[in-house]
Design an enzyme around this catalytic site. Structure first.
Site, PDB file in Angstrom:
ATOM      1  N   SER A 259       0.778  -0.903   0.084  1.00 49.89           N
ATOM      2  CA  SER A 259      -0.158   0.035   0.107  1.00 49.89           C
ATOM      3  C   SER A 259       0.726   1.348  -0.058  1.00 49.89           C
ATOM      4  O   SER A 259       2.096   1.358   0.510  1.00 49.89           O
ATOM      5  CB  SER A 259      -0.990   0.020   1.289  1.00 49.89           C
ATOM      6  OG  SER A 259      -1.383   1.130   1.329  1.00 49.89           O
TER       7      SER A 259
ATOM      8  N   TYR B 151      -1.052  -0.396  10.278  1.00 44.82           N
ATOM      9  CA  TYR B 151      -1.149  -0.931   8.809  1.00 44.82           C
ATOM     10  C   TYR B 151       0.076  -0.175   8.360  1.00 44.82           C
ATOM     11  O   TYR B 151       0.532  -1.138   7.481  1.00 44.82           O
ATOM     12  CB  TYR B 151      -2.404  -0.370   8.406  1.00 44.82           C
ATOM     13  CG  TYR B 151      -2.675  -0.650   6.880  1.00 44.82           C
ATOM     14  CD1 TYR B 151      -3.033  -2.014   6.424  1.00 44.82           C
ATOM     15  CD2 TYR B 151      -2.516   0.031   5.846  1.00 44.82           C
ATOM     16  CE1 TYR B 151      -3.301  -2.658   5.423  1.00 44.82           C
ATOM     17  CE2 TYR B 151      -2.834  -0.193   4.482  1.00 44.82           C
ATOM     18  CZ  TYR B 151      -2.996  -1.458   4.337  1.00 44.82           C
ATOM     19  OH  TYR B 151      -3.447  -1.875   3.149  1.00 44.82           O
TER      20      TYR B 151
ATOM     21  N   VAL C 290      -9.277   0.505  -3.234  1.00 43.28           N
ATOM     22  CA  VAL C 290     -10.233  -0.321  -3.777  1.00 43.28           C
ATOM     23  C   VAL C 290     -11.410  -0.604  -3.184  1.00 43.28           C
ATOM     24  O   VAL C 290     -11.315  -0.518  -1.755  1.00 43.28           O
ATOM     25  CB  VAL C 290      -9.622  -1.736  -4.223  1.00 43.28           C
ATOM     26  CG1 VAL C 290     -10.728  -2.614  -4.901  1.00 43.28           C
ATOM     27  CG2 VAL C 290      -8.326  -1.422  -5.225  1.00 43.28           C
TER      28      VAL C 290
END
Length: 237
Positions: free
Chosen positions: A146, A161, A194
């Site tokens: 990412s 994350y 997404v």
């Protein structure tokens, strides 16, 4: 895992019963790969595989919890016994997009949980399948990363994350350097924002995000390795 096309390339995709992983499986199967669909919940994995390939000739579900070393070892043993080859590994499984958290006050148990799946899970799976990848004449490893893990773009928020994805990017570079002599190409891919359960509404279609992952999984010999890409274009680390 018996079926037609024993000479087809074999791909293993983690976290693949839904979202980007599911679409990656579909696109690879359409490109004449035999695909092992990894899912923590075997029933959900089998249901996903049946939707994609009702005859069971191209897609097979296996129980795979990347945070569980025994589960990873069992998957690798089954793939070795029943297929005897792996040409592509797509490390897609990921958890904990912690939009509610800040690094200065993060719950470190949450951060550790994210690292165990997002970093160590990919590491475990790659190590377990490495003997088969090294035998392949076209080995490919794709880390689904990412831009949230880009040091260039990082400024705060989503600490579990972001740190886990930054570490995954570092692992990509290390493995690419070590496996180059074996002809194994290792790249990180950001699918973009997404519209999935993790990404939420408003993102790009899943098929578009997955296409960049499949691009890296099917690179020609001599293609890039040790890179970070979105839609086939380089991203800043």
């Amino acid at each position: 895992m018996a079926g037609e096309g024993a000479d087809l390339p074999v791909a293993v995709v983690t976290g693949a019963n839904r979202g980007i992983g599911y679409e990656v499986v579909r696109q690879l199967a359409d490109r004449r790969h035999r695909v092992v669909l990894g899912s923590r919940d075997l029933d959900k994995g089998r249901a996903a595989a049946a939707r994609l390939d009702p005859g069971g000739e191209r897609v097979t579900a296996v129980r795979l919890d990347v945070a569980d070393a025994e589960s990873v070892a069992a998957m690798a043993d089954r793939v070795t016994r029943e297929l005897g080859r792996v040409d592509v590994v797509v490390n897609n499984a990921a958890i904990l997009y912690d939009t509610w958290a800040q690094a200065r006050s993060a719950d470190l148990a949450e951060v550790q949980q994210a690292l165990d799946t997002n970093l160590f899970g990919a590491w475990r799976v790659t190590q377990a399948l490495l003997p088969l990848l090294r035998r392949s004449s076209h080995g490919r490893v794709v880390m689904v990363s990412s831009e949230g893990g880009s040091l260039h773009a990082m400024s705060g928020g989503t600490p579990a994350y972001s740190v886990s994805k930054a570490a995954l990017n570092a692992l990509t570079r290390l493995l690419a350097g070590e496996l180059g002599r074996d002809g194994v190409l290792v790249n990180a891919v950001c699918p973009g924002w997404v519209a999935t359960d993790m990404g939420g509404r408003g993102g790009r279609p899943v098929a578009e995000g997955a296409a960049g992952v499949v691009w890296a999984a099917t690179l020609p010999d001599g293609g890039p390795t040790g890179g970070f890409f979105r839609d086939g274009e380089p991203l800043a680390w």
